[in-house]
Design an enzyme around this catalytic site. Structure first.
Site, PDB file in Angstrom:
ATOM      1  N   GLY A 187       0.836  -1.203   0.000  1.00  0.00           N
ATOM      2  CA  GLY A 187       0.000   0.000   0.000  1.00  0.00           C
ATOM      3  C   GLY A 187       0.866   1.246   0.000  1.00  0.00           C
ATOM      4  O   GLY A 187       2.042   1.204  -0.367  1.00  0.00           O
ATOM      5  N   GLU A 209       5.559  -3.311   1.075  1.00  0.00           N
ATOM      6  CA  GLU A 209       5.650  -3.085  -0.377  1.00  0.00           C
ATOM      7  C   GLU A 209       4.968  -1.750  -0.629  1.00  0.00           C
ATOM      8  O   GLU A 209       3.746  -1.673  -0.704  1.00  0.00           O
ATOM      9  CB  GLU A 209       4.941  -4.214  -1.133  1.00  0.00           C
ATOM     10  N   CYS A 243       2.032   0.708  -9.011  1.00  0.00           N
ATOM     11  CA  CYS A 243       3.073   1.206  -8.106  1.00  0.00           C
ATOM     12  C   CYS A 243       4.403   1.386  -8.834  1.00  0.00           C
ATOM     13  O   CYS A 243       5.225   2.194  -8.432  1.00  0.00           O
ATOM     14  CB  CYS A 243       3.253   0.249  -6.944  1.00  0.00           C
TER      15      CYS A 243
END
Ligand code: NAD
Length: 458
Positions: A187, A209, A243
């Site tokens: 997140g 992560e 991401c």
């Protein structure tokens, strides 16, 4: 069942030792594979409802990656779980030493919404392979996918082994009040800090992560057409909500104009003249994310895109020029379909700039120049470095995936996933054959002898 009860049941199940049996792990991995294949269409539908992703894109970025991860784990599990012999200094002989991989116990996996299947199931594969029990907490912002995950897990596994808790921040925080043997969180950075704080109170090890801004350097020595295609794909897939999407471009001044023209052509090729009607172009996840991103459009010069539609949370693929580092778009992770462009004249400028900012999750370099590739690799630090491609490294099971510095702690995928959920226990064995008394008190008069025996290279 309360969260405390789920954890308690899992702890009891773990203590039965079933999950330590390698055949049990094989069986669970195969069960997971089977149910993912069985539910493929339902997964495609759910992700489409949550993110307007095409089935093809969900296949490419979610299901096939998980299936490959499972296959990789099944293929390598025997080797990974085998205790490895370690060397013993001759002074301690007769003896033997081994490193035994053992599961951690009951682990918590908290996922985000942007690749809502992959980012929950891929860590689970590592947890199963390593022999753990797991509780999964998918993101509430992708509710259709969260429900499907729950259905899949309930159908396939006993909750005393693997359970799903649906819900938002409150559910997450209640779970964090329990004691786990590992927390695996994917997140944002700010929530990552909350997770780390909660884990610290229980001394629970964590994997974070996280995200951040992943820069993309474009040198003048490139194949412009291929570079533009690979950048456009990596930036606008999932509407930029990745991401490891290239967050912004750092482009050599000499190539900028032709690169931007090529990117414009790619956007048209991929999504047509009106991306709003393209089945291949996604939507933003929520009103909040839409509004945050729309504000970022107010600075710089919009070269292409810029159209928005609040009722659909739609923002067209957008490229912005004349951006400064003080602009909001350069102050936070974009996580949407907006690509700011900053030019450089000397690569040293670009490298200095990257090194002056938090370490990114991914850094991309487009260049044919081997020396430059080497230089960027040696002079910068990032979770991963992609050369002449974007995003692809995340699909390779033999490459650990994770951040460094602000972009994360720890990694997974393939063996790295197994390692994350494993404790490597050192086991040292001595038979009762001999017992040299020089090791034991009284020590008087033994120093020079001990020095001669134990000092390296003496
Ligand atoms: P988020 O941090 O808002 O939420 C992630 C999870 O944490 C969700 O399950 C949510 O319910 C939970 N959560 C939210 N607030 C919480 C709180 N106060 N306490 C406890 N739990 C809480 O992230 P997101 O919006 O779902 O995802 C976007 C972010 O995730 C981006 O920053 C992106 O870069 C990052 N991300 C990283 C990776 C990676 O692999 N490194 C992958 C995807 C996304």
């Amino acid at each position: 069942m309360s969260f405390a009860e789920i954890v308690h049941k899992q702890r009891n199940f773990f203590l039965t030792g079933h999950t330590k049996d390698i055949n049990f792990r094989f069986k669970q991995l195969k069960t997971l594979k089977k149910v993912i294949i069985e539910y493929e269409q339902a997964i495609f539908q759910a992700v489409k409802q949550d993110l307007h992703k095409s089935f093809e894109e969900t296949f490419l970025t979610e299901t096939v990656l998980i299936l490959k991860e499972i296959e990789y784990a099944i293929k390598n599990l025997k080797a990974w779980t085998k205790p490895k012999p370690a060397t013993v200094p001759f002074q301690l002989l007769p003896a033997s030493a081994k490193i035994h991989p053992e599961p951690l116990g009951v682990v918590l996996i908290i996922g985000p919404w942007n690749y809502p299947i992959q980012l929950i199931i891929a860590p689970l594969i590592g947890a199963i392979a390593a022999g753990n029990c797991a509780i999964l907490k998918p993101s509430e912002l992708a509710p259709h996918t969260s429900h499907i995950i729950k259905e899949i897990i309930v159908k396939s596994f006993d909750p005393a082994y693997i359970a799903v808790v649906e819900g938002g921040v409150e559910a997450s925080q209640q779970l964090l009040a329990e004691k786990f043997d590992h927390i695996f969180f994917t997140g944002g950075i700010s929530v990552g800090k909350i997770i780390m704080e909660a884990a610290a109170t229980q001394l629970t090890p964590i994997t974070l992560e996280l995200g951040g801004k992943s820069p993309c350097i474009v040198d003048s020595n490139i194949n412009t057409e291929y570079a533009a295609r690979r950048i456009t794909w990596g930036k606008f897939i999932n509407s930029g909500q990745s991401c490891i999407a290239p967050d912004y471009l750092l482009v050599n001044k000499n190539i900028k104009e032709s690169l931007l023209l090529a990117i414009k052509k790619c956007i048209q090729e991929f999504y047509g003249n009106n991306p709003a009607s393209s089945p291949n172009y996604g939507r933003l996840i929520s009103q909040k994310h839409f509004e945050r991103l729309v504000k970022l459009l107010n600075h710089g010069h919009i070269l292409m895109g810029g159209e928005t539609n609040s009722s659909e949370y739609y923002i067209a693929p957008t490229v912005i020029d004349n951006v400064s580092f003080a602009d909001p778009v350069m102050q936070e992770e974009i996580f949407g379909p907006i690509l700011p462009v900053i030019e450089y004249t000397d690569i040293t400028e670009a490298i200095t700039l990257i090194n002056s900012r938090p370490k990114p999750l991914a850094l991309y370099l487009f260049s044919n120049d081997k020396n430059l590739q080497q230089r960027v690799c040696l002079e910068t630090s990032s979770g991963a470095l992609g050369i002449n491609n974007t995003m692809m490294h995340s699909g390779i099971s033999s490459l650990p995936f994770g951040g460094v510095g602000d972009s994360g702690i720890g990694s997974y995928h393939g063996k790295a996933g197994f390692d994350t959920f494993t404790h490597y226990k050192s086991v040292f064995y001595k038979p009762f054959l001999l017992d040299f008394k020089f090791l034991y008190p009284p020590y008087e008069g033994k120093l020079s002898w001990l020095k001669r025996l134990l000092t390296p290279n003496s």
